[in-house]
Scaffold this motif. Structure first.
Motif, mmCIF file in Angstrom:
data_model
loop_
_atom_site.group_PDB
_atom_site.id
_atom_site.type_symbol
_atom_site.label_atom_id
_atom_site.label_comp_id
_atom_site.label_asym_id
_atom_site.label_seq_id
_atom_site.Cartn_x
_atom_site.Cartn_y
_atom_site.Cartn_z
ATOM 1 N N TYR A 90 17.934 23.494 14.460
ATOM 2 C CA TYR A 90 18.811 22.761 15.462
ATOM 3 C C TYR A 90 18.200 23.406 16.823
ATOM 4 O O TYR A 90 17.755 22.638 17.643
ATOM 5 C CB TYR A 90 20.082 22.506 15.623
ATOM 6 N N ASP A 91 18.058 24.653 17.196
ATOM 7 C CA ASP A 91 17.571 25.186 18.353
ATOM 8 C C ASP A 91 16.062 25.052 18.362
ATOM 9 O O ASP A 91 15.640 24.996 19.420
ATOM 10 C CB ASP A 91 18.026 26.809 18.425
ATOM 11 N N ALA A 92 15.326 25.253 17.366
ATOM 12 C CA ALA A 92 13.892 25.124 17.252
ATOM 13 C C ALA A 92 13.358 23.651 17.644
ATOM 14 O O ALA A 92 12.311 23.591 18.452
ATOM 15 C CB ALA A 92 13.324 25.231 15.950
ATOM 16 N N MET A 93 14.425 22.559 17.532
ATOM 17 C CA MET A 93 14.015 21.481 17.914
ATOM 18 C C MET A 93 14.582 21.054 19.370
ATOM 19 O O MET A 93 14.764 20.010 19.909
ATOM 20 C CB MET A 93 14.695 20.146 17.201
ATOM 21 N N GLY A 94 15.048 22.073 20.077
ATOM 22 C CA GLY A 94 15.372 22.302 21.491
ATOM 23 C C GLY A 94 17.072 21.385 21.512
ATOM 24 O O GLY A 94 17.452 20.977 22.587
ATOM 25 N N ARG A 95 17.735 21.465 20.601
ATOM 26 C CA ARG A 95 19.036 20.943 20.498
ATOM 27 C C ARG A 95 19.167 19.325 20.701
ATOM 28 O O ARG A 95 20.177 18.962 21.565
ATOM 29 C CB ARG A 95 20.094 21.610 21.495
ATOM 30 N N ASP A 96 18.124 18.799 20.325
ATOM 31 C CA ASP A 96 17.901 17.388 20.654
ATOM 32 C C ASP A 96 18.414 16.520 19.388
ATOM 33 O O ASP A 96 17.923 16.776 18.406
ATOM 34 C CB ASP A 96 16.323 16.761 20.705
ATOM 35 N N ASP A 97 19.546 15.890 19.546
ATOM 36 C CA ASP A 97 20.193 15.501 18.370
ATOM 37 C C ASP A 97 19.369 14.221 17.706
ATOM 38 O O ASP A 97 19.446 14.313 16.537
ATOM 39 C CB ASP A 97 21.674 14.887 18.856
ATOM 40 N N THR A 98 18.642 13.298 18.677
ATOM 41 C CA THR A 98 18.014 12.539 17.962
ATOM 42 C C THR A 98 16.973 12.873 17.082
ATOM 43 O O THR A 98 16.438 12.545 15.960
ATOM 44 C CB THR A 98 17.316 11.335 19.010
ATOM 45 N N ALA A 99 16.196 13.848 17.562
ATOM 46 C CA ALA A 99 14.954 14.444 16.992
ATOM 47 C C ALA A 99 15.513 15.172 15.619
ATOM 48 O O ALA A 99 14.865 15.056 14.500
ATOM 49 C CB ALA A 99 14.163 15.247 17.887
ATOM 50 N N TYR A 100 16.587 15.656 15.570
ATOM 51 C CA TYR A 100 17.235 16.769 14.665
ATOM 52 C C TYR A 100 17.590 15.480 13.695
ATOM 53 O O TYR A 100 17.291 15.817 12.456
ATOM 54 C CB TYR A 100 18.209 17.523 15.242
ATOM 55 N N LEU A 101 18.356 14.634 13.653
ATOM 56 C CA LEU A 101 18.681 13.670 12.797
ATOM 57 C C LEU A 101 17.418 12.880 12.214
ATOM 58 O O LEU A 101 17.398 12.854 11.055
ATOM 59 C CB LEU A 101 19.466 12.502 13.396
ATOM 60 N N LEU A 102 16.257 12.485 12.921
ATOM 61 C CA LEU A 102 15.240 11.962 12.285
ATOM 62 C C LEU A 102 14.604 12.887 11.367
ATOM 63 O O LEU A 102 14.005 12.684 10.678
ATOM 64 C CB LEU A 102 14.268 11.708 13.515
ATOM 65 N N ALA A 103 14.550 14.398 11.858
ATOM 66 C CA ALA A 103 13.960 15.253 11.066
ATOM 67 C C ALA A 103 14.552 15.366 9.469
ATOM 68 O O ALA A 103 13.844 15.273 8.713
ATOM 69 C CB ALA A 103 13.865 16.701 11.736
#
Length: 493
Positions: free
Chosen positions: A353-366
């Protein structure tokens, strides 16, 4: 293995701290979410040098967690996976204490791998430099035994983790006793931990040699004979993962986490799609585990970088690592490489989650990409709760991987489960478990490199994911007898 999402967790770091507490959580707030649970080492003792990966007694449940009856009870609710730590055991084990006292007279003489067992006539500089180790220095520890003898012991990981001679009768007997304990207490699946280092041979790398593959074949057959499915855990050049997958039930797709990050960071699905076209499908898909984010898994073969290139160009791999450090505000840099006593130089320590900059949208898409990938998805307990880097734990222990090994208390779990990003992730998991399309045929539909379009079809039912990496627009839909259901995190097409 059920075609459902699995949880991977420590027994004492999620909720109350015991196996009974874990079972209550899985049957309570997380009821129906997971089809299986991989419990990271729960053997005596979990308080050693490597969070349980240096067992004193691999056939005994750590009493602070419970006992074998608790494993049996949990196994009645869902499939349970456990680790078989193939390569080593604790220097505090009763076997080593006996060997240290009695030497050649000990019944455990031969169980522990010594330098002279591999190099009976000594080793040349070339011999020593050929040995592969993912940490600085040579894999040996000089010890004076309790009886006064001096020995050079193989210690691939730490001086507290003594390598086993898996080809010696004592080594084989030791490993067989572990399999019997697990199988007789309801465990259905095992992960072979550190098996890539199990065989040592003079003049070779002592890592994933032909002899190692032969050992994996033999040991996997032994596991199956007692009803255990086998997952092999190896971080290595990606072609070796493909080779291993042909020989066992399951492998990890360790290339997936860095490739997913690459797709979002560089706004292209090109390399991810190339991997999908060749990856093994008998894989457990992960984005995060108790270890770091692997870099070697998509990099060039260290032994021949020219003729065996990686899945992404080296300069992009270097940039990927730097972006993780930037996204985490520099926290991952404090826990990676030579920092914080961390010796796994091929991994970046950071929550996903931190590796993705705590971006909820990007995290859920990942996560959606992970769940759509052929194989069985496995979600790490910190990732389940979209966890953030635990800098306090890192500061206390100075162990790099602890940045992603937070200890949650019950109230904290309840609070984290209420976050919108976690609620949406749980919805995705339930859909992945229940939707019949995922028992059908998979395809990647043609798009330009900026997009990824994944589809599952099973007769009249379809599950479909389209992601544009340039701006995170996406379409996520599921069709069945009840019609079409669309889910949007943000920026839907």
């Amino acid at each position: 293995m059920k075609n459902e999402v699995q949880l991977i967790t420590y027994a004492d770091r999620l909720s109350g701290g015991t196996l009974q507490d874990l079972r209550a959580l899985l049957n309570g707030p997380l009821a129906g979410v997971f089809g299986a649970v991989h419990i990271l080492p729960f053997f005596y003792s979990i308080h050693g040098a490597d969070a349980g990966f240096d067992p004193i007694d691999h056939t005994r449940v750590d009493p602070s967690l419970g006992d074998w009856s608790d494993i049996k009870a949990l196994a009645q609710d869902m499939d349970v996976m456990a680790d078989v730590i193939v390569n080593h055991m604790s220097s505090d084990s009763p076997q080593f204490i006996d060997y240290s006292k009695h030497g050649a007279a000990s019944p455990y003489n031969g169980l522990f791998l010594t330098f002279d067992a591999v190099f009976p006539e000594g080793a040349t500089e070339e011999d020593l430099m050929s040995v592969y180790r993912p940490r600085p220095g040579l894999p040996f520890t000089c010890m004076t035994l309790a009886n006064g003898e001096k020995k050079i012991l193989w210690t691939t990981f730490t001086p507290k983790q003594l390598d086993i001679d898996v080809q010696h009768p004592q080594g084989r007997s030791y490993l067989e006793s572990i399999l019997q304990a697990l199988a007789s207490n309801g465990v259905k699946m095992i992960r072979l931990d550190a098996v890539g280092y199990a065989i040592k041979k003079q003049g070779d790398s002592c890592f994933l040699m032909p002899e190692t593959f032969g050992f994996i074949d033999e040991f996997a057959a032994l596991c199956r004979s007692v009803g255990l499915e086998v997952l092999v855990e190896v971080h290595s050049y990606y072609r070796k993962q493909i080779e291993i997958a042909k020989r066992v039930d399951w492998v990890y797709d360790f290339a997936l986490p860095p490739l997913v990050l690459h797709a979002f960071f560089f706004k292209t699905g090109k390399h991810l799609k190339q991997w999908i076209s060749q990856r093994p499908t008998n894989a457990l898909t992960v984005l995060d585990t108790h270890d770091g984010i692997g870099i070697i898994d998509i990099g060039a073969d260290p032994s021949d970088r020219v003729n065996r290139p990686g899945l992404v160009p080296p300069q992009e791999l270097d940039r990927l690592v730097e972006i993780i450090h930037i996204n985490s505000g520099g926290q991952s840099r404090e826990a990676t490489g030579a920092a914080a006593s961390n010796l796994d130089l091929y991994q970046v320590n950071c929550t996903f989650y931190d590796a993705m900059g705590r971006d909820d949208t990007a995290y859920l898409l990942a996560r959606a990409i992970q769940f759509f990938m052929p194989g069985i998805p496995q979600v790490y307990y910190v990732g389940l709760l979209a966890g953030r880097n635990d800098m306090d734990l890192l500061e206390r222990t100075r162990v790099g991987r602890d940045i992603n090994r937070h200890r949650y208390v019950s109230a904290e779990v309840d609070s984290e489960l209420g976050r919108p990003v976690v609620q949406q992730l749980l919805e995705l998991i339930r859909l992945r478990n229940a939707h019949p399309a995922f028992d059908g045929a998979f395809s990647v539909e043609p798009t330009d490199d900026s997009c990824l379009h994944m589809r599952w079809i099973n007769g009249p039912v379809v599950a479909e994911l389209l992601v544009d990496f340039t701006d995170l627009r996406h379409e996520l839909l599921f069709t069945d007898e009840g019609g079409t259901r669309r889910i949007a995190f943000a920026k839907a097409f």
